[in-house]
Design a protein around this motif. Structure first.
Motif, PDB file in Angstrom:
ATOM      1  N   ASP A  57       0.931   5.829  -0.045  1.00 32.00           N
ATOM      2  CA  ASP A  57       0.270   7.123   0.082  1.00 32.00           C
ATOM      3  C   ASP A  57       0.944   8.086  -0.876  1.00 32.00           C
ATOM      4  N   ASN A  76      -8.331  11.747   0.068  1.00 31.60           N
ATOM      5  CA  ASN A  76      -8.519  12.654   1.195  1.00 31.60           C
ATOM      6  C   ASN A  76      -8.371  14.073   0.693  1.00 31.60           C
ATOM      7  N   SER A 117       0.868  -1.181   0.000  1.00 37.17           N
ATOM      8  CA  SER A 117       0.000   0.000   0.000  1.00 37.17           C
ATOM      9  C   SER A 117       0.900   1.224   0.000  1.00 37.17           C
ATOM     10  N   THR A 171       0.703  12.170  -2.615  1.00 33.00           N
ATOM     11  CA  THR A 171       0.167  13.521  -2.518  1.00 33.00           C
ATOM     12  C   THR A 171       0.357  14.193  -3.858  1.00 33.00           C
TER      13      THR A 171
END
Length: 90
Positions: A59, A89, A57, A61
């Protein structure tokens, strides 16, 4: 030639460089061994010794446009990657 094994360091560098090419930032990544994931997926068993599923997994931005281009570039890589879940998000 498609790699038969995953090197976590090389994979992280590849994903980070693809993210940077698309003006995105890789802010986190985690890897899980096959044994930790197989119980969650029915019917997944090692049928031959050719390739092993590898789960991770990450993340990211960046912008939505950058994310779409990131996915296009991942699709062109030598690794076969299936996406199970994408969340955003704001």
């Amino acid at each position: 030639m498609i790699p038969k094994a995953v090197n976590e360091g090389e994979m992280m560098l590849m994903l980070d460089s693809i993210a940077k090419l698309n003006n995105m930032s890789l802010t986190g990544i985690s890897f899980a061994k096959e044994e930790e994931q197989t119980s969650a997926i029915l019917g997944l068993g090692k049928k031959d010794n050719s390739y092993t599923p590898y789960f991770f997994s990450m993340d990211l931005t960046g912008t939505y446009a950058g994310f779409k281009n990131f996915l296009k570039d991942i699709e062109k890589s030598l690794l076969i990657i299936d996406l199970d879940l994408i969340s955003f998000n704001f």
